[in-house]
Design a protein around this motif. Structure first.
Motif, PDB file in Angstrom:
ATOM      1  N   ARG A   1      25.435   6.544 -44.602  1.00  0.00           N
ATOM      2  CA  ARG A   1      25.065   7.931 -44.282  1.00  0.00           C
ATOM      3  C   ARG A   1      24.517   8.634 -45.513  1.00  0.00           C
ATOM      4  N   ARG A   2      25.153   8.413 -46.667  1.00  0.00           N
ATOM      5  CA  ARG A   2      24.655   9.038 -47.897  1.00  0.00           C
ATOM      6  C   ARG A   2      23.226   8.604 -48.187  1.00  0.00           C
ATOM      7  N   PHE A   3      22.960   7.303 -48.080  1.00  0.00           N
ATOM      8  CA  PHE A   3      21.620   6.788 -48.358  1.00  0.00           C
ATOM      9  C   PHE A   3      20.608   7.367 -47.372  1.00  0.00           C
ATOM     10  N   ILE A   4      20.949   7.383 -46.104  1.00  0.00           N
ATOM     11  CA  ILE A   4      20.045   7.919 -45.080  1.00  0.00           C
ATOM     12  C   ILE A   4      19.713   9.381 -45.358  1.00  0.00           C
ATOM     13  N   ASP A   5      20.733  10.160 -45.673  1.00  0.00           N
ATOM     14  CA  ASP A   5      20.513  11.586 -45.923  1.00  0.00           C
ATOM     15  C   ASP A   5      19.730  11.810 -47.210  1.00  0.00           C
ATOM     16  N   GLU A   6      20.076  11.075 -48.265  1.00  0.00           N
ATOM     17  CA  GLU A   6      19.411  11.257 -49.560  1.00  0.00           C
ATOM     18  C   GLU A   6      17.928  10.932 -49.476  1.00  0.00           C
ATOM     19  N   HIS A   7      17.580   9.911 -48.709  1.00  0.00           N
ATOM     20  CA  HIS A   7      16.189   9.459 -48.633  1.00  0.00           C
ATOM     21  C   HIS A   7      15.478   9.933 -47.366  1.00  0.00           C
ATOM     22  N   ASP A   8      16.157  10.754 -46.584  1.00  0.00           N
ATOM     23  CA  ASP A   8      15.571  11.297 -45.354  1.00  0.00           C
ATOM     24  C   ASP A   8      14.985  10.172 -44.493  1.00  0.00           C
ATOM     25  N   VAL A   9      15.775   9.117 -44.309  1.00  0.00           N
ATOM     26  CA  VAL A   9      15.339   7.972 -43.509  1.00  0.00           C
ATOM     27  C   VAL A   9      15.269   8.388 -42.043  1.00  0.00           C
ATOM     28  N   SER A  10      14.197   8.025 -41.389  1.00  0.00           N
ATOM     29  CA  SER A  10      14.004   8.369 -39.992  1.00  0.00           C
ATOM     30  C   SER A  10      14.992   7.600 -39.116  1.00  0.00           C
ATOM     31  N   MET A  11      15.736   8.350 -38.266  1.00  0.00           N
ATOM     32  CA  MET A  11      16.701   7.741 -37.357  1.00  0.00           C
ATOM     33  C   MET A  11      16.412   8.193 -35.940  1.00  0.00           C
ATOM     34  N   LEU A  12      16.286   7.228 -35.038  1.00  0.00           N
ATOM     35  CA  LEU A  12      16.013   7.510 -33.634  1.00  0.00           C
ATOM     36  C   LEU A  12      17.204   7.064 -32.798  1.00  0.00           C
ATOM     37  N   THR A  13      17.601   7.899 -31.860  1.00  0.00           N
ATOM     38  CA  THR A  13      18.729   7.582 -31.002  1.00  0.00           C
ATOM     39  C   THR A  13      18.318   6.576 -29.930  1.00  0.00           C
ATOM     40  N   VAL A  14      19.306   6.089 -29.206  1.00  0.00           N
ATOM     41  CA  VAL A  14      19.026   5.212 -28.065  1.00  0.00           C
ATOM     42  C   VAL A  14      18.137   5.937 -27.059  1.00  0.00           C
ATOM     43  N   GLU A  15      18.415   7.209 -26.855  1.00  0.00           N
ATOM     44  CA  GLU A  15      17.582   8.002 -25.938  1.00  0.00           C
ATOM     45  C   GLU A  15      16.150   8.100 -26.451  1.00  0.00           C
ATOM     46  N   ASP A  16      15.977   8.236 -27.754  1.00  0.00           N
ATOM     47  CA  ASP A  16      14.628   8.290 -28.339  1.00  0.00           C
ATOM     48  C   ASP A  16      13.864   6.993 -28.086  1.00  0.00           C
ATOM     49  N   LEU A  17      14.575   5.872 -28.142  1.00  0.00           N
ATOM     50  CA  LEU A  17      13.912   4.577 -27.954  1.00  0.00           C
ATOM     51  C   LEU A  17      13.326   4.427 -26.558  1.00  0.00           C
ATOM     52  N   ALA A  18      13.854   5.174 -25.626  1.00  0.00           N
ATOM     53  CA  ALA A  18      13.338   5.102 -24.257  1.00  0.00           C
ATOM     54  C   ALA A  18      11.993   5.804 -24.111  1.00  0.00           C
ATOM     55  N   GLU A  19      11.545   6.468 -25.176  1.00  0.00           N
ATOM     56  CA  GLU A  19      10.248   7.158 -25.191  1.00  0.00           C
ATOM     57  C   GLU A  19       9.376   6.496 -26.255  1.00  0.00           C
ATOM     58  N   PRO A  20       8.663   5.434 -25.915  1.00  0.00           N
ATOM     59  CA  PRO A  20       7.916   4.686 -26.937  1.00  0.00           C
ATOM     60  C   PRO A  20       6.937   5.526 -27.746  1.00  0.00           C
ATOM     61  N   ALA A  21       6.362   6.557 -27.144  1.00  0.00           N
ATOM     62  CA  ALA A  21       5.392   7.377 -27.884  1.00  0.00           C
ATOM     63  C   ALA A  21       6.041   8.008 -29.108  1.00  0.00           C
ATOM     64  N   GLY A  22       7.309   8.408 -28.992  1.00  0.00           N
ATOM     65  CA  GLY A  22       7.998   8.993 -30.132  1.00  0.00           C
ATOM     66  C   GLY A  22       8.271   7.983 -31.227  1.00  0.00           C
ATOM     67  N   VAL A  23       8.568   6.750 -30.845  1.00  0.00           N
ATOM     68  CA  VAL A  23       8.788   5.692 -31.830  1.00  0.00           C
ATOM     69  C   VAL A  23       7.484   5.381 -32.561  1.00  0.00           C
ATOM     70  N   VAL A  24       6.408   5.281 -31.816  1.00  0.00           N
ATOM     71  CA  VAL A  24       5.098   5.039 -32.426  1.00  0.00           C
ATOM     72  C   VAL A  24       4.744   6.166 -33.392  1.00  0.00           C
ATOM     73  N   GLU A  25       5.041   7.393 -33.002  1.00  0.00           N
ATOM     74  CA  GLU A  25       4.750   8.527 -33.883  1.00  0.00           C
ATOM     75  C   GLU A  25       5.558   8.446 -35.172  1.00  0.00           C
ATOM     76  N   ALA A  26       6.839   8.059 -35.071  1.00  0.00           N
ATOM     77  CA  ALA A  26       7.663   7.920 -36.265  1.00  0.00           C
ATOM     78  C   ALA A  26       7.112   6.845 -37.194  1.00  0.00           C
ATOM     79  N   LEU A  27       6.634   5.745 -36.622  1.00  0.00           N
ATOM     80  CA  LEU A  27       6.038   4.691 -37.442  1.00  0.00           C
ATOM     81  C   LEU A  27       4.719   5.150 -38.063  1.00  0.00           C
ATOM     82  N   GLU A  28       3.922   5.867 -37.316  1.00  0.00           N
ATOM     83  CA  GLU A  28       2.667   6.391 -37.856  1.00  0.00           C
ATOM     84  C   GLU A  28       2.930   7.324 -39.029  1.00  0.00           C
ATOM     85  N   SER A  29       4.024   8.087 -38.959  1.00  0.00           N
ATOM     86  CA  SER A  29       4.319   9.057 -40.014  1.00  0.00           C
ATOM     87  C   SER A  29       4.677   8.400 -41.335  1.00  0.00           C
ATOM     88  N   THR A  30       5.007   7.095 -41.321  1.00  0.00           N
ATOM     89  CA  THR A  30       5.294   6.397 -42.575  1.00  0.00           C
ATOM     90  C   THR A  30       4.029   6.135 -43.380  1.00  0.00           C
TER      91      THR A  30
END
Length: 285
Positions: A168-197
């Protein structure tokens, strides 16, 4: 080009009571892969020693890593690494980064973020340190070096449902993108998160415990409230359609018996088919 399958029946990175079943799971999957495009890495049966690293069975895991690197050197384009435990994915990411000039984002689909260090790990199991090794933290011979490590800003975690304090410390410190199980059910949001990298290519890691236990029986760490198999396959097809896949890995299959493995294999093969479905899945070509 079609993917090459690199089967790594490594179990030493798991601390589950069913750890050795991970080797059985990798071998079971191998049986349904095309022999002409499959390379099998020889994994010693011995557990190995920690050698003061804080990683259980470090000596054997490092030997397997070296053998996997050699196998991946024979891959003409992109590889799907079949574990074994999640530690088998680390060499696959290194290969993908080297072939893609470092232009890779990692989509880590797992009930756990696997972001512990040898110092923070409650178990010493390397599987729980695999993604931290991918960002370059960990003992010699396991952590990726400057030329292949992945920056935290190019990680996208999906389906995580159990996080340790250091993770949790590492995720918060580096602002790592985290998607919930519910988020995974919406592929467009996952693609957008990957594009943002900002990355041009994607490495997809699937620890099968990202799935709900109702979807797959052969899990050493079943976690409730995971994604369904049809939804995961849909997500993988969407990612493969949008990005060239630099590589992929599937880990965490721990069947209780050959008969139980046969019951689960259609689900796993459906995920393999989804990874190889996209016209953009052209590796580093």
């Amino acid at each position: 080009m079609p993917a090459t399958f690199v089967v790594v029946p490594q179990w030493q990175g798991s601390v589950s009571a069913r750890a050795m079943s991970h080797a059985d799971g990798a071998t079971a999957i191998q049986g349904d892969l095309p022999a002409s495009t499959t390379i099998v890495v020889d994994v010693p049966t011995e557990a190995g020693e920690s050698l003061g690293t804080g990683v259980q069975r470090y000596s054997t895991i490092r030997r397997v890593r070296e053998s996997t690197d050699t196998a991946l050197d024979r891959v003409p384009d992109w590889a799907i690494t079949i574990g074994g435990d999640c530690g088998a994915a680390v060499a696959g990411v290194a290969h993908a980064q080297a072939r893609s000039a470092g232009d890779v984002a990692v989509l880590w689909l797992d009930a756990h973020p696997d972001l512990n260090t040898p110092e923070s790990s409650p178990s010493g199991g390397f599987g729980g340190m695999a993604l931290r090794a991918i960002v370059g933290d960990g003992p010699d011979g396991l952590a990726l070096d400057e030329s292949t490590r992945v920056a935290p800003g190019r990680l996208v975690l999906g389906g995580v449902r159990a996080v340790d304090d250091e993770e949790r410390r590492f995720i918060d410190e580096h602002d790592v993108s985290m998607l919930t199980v519910e988020d995974l059910a919406e592929p467009a949001g996952v693609v957008e998160a990957l594009e943002s990298t900002g990355a041009g290519r994607v490495f997809v890691h699937i620890d099968l415990d990202v799935l709900d236990p109702s979807a797959l029986a052969g899990l050493s760490y079943p976690m409730p409230f995971g994604i369904g198999a049809p939804e995961l396959a849909t997500l993988l097809r969407a990612v493969a359609a949008r990005f060239p896949l630099a590589g992929a890995s599937i880990a965490g299959f721990a069947p209780r018996s050959p008969e139980a493995a046969s019951d689960d294999l259609p689900t796993i093969l459906r995920l393999v088919a989804a990874l190889t479905s996209g016209a953009a899945a052209a590796g580093a070509a």
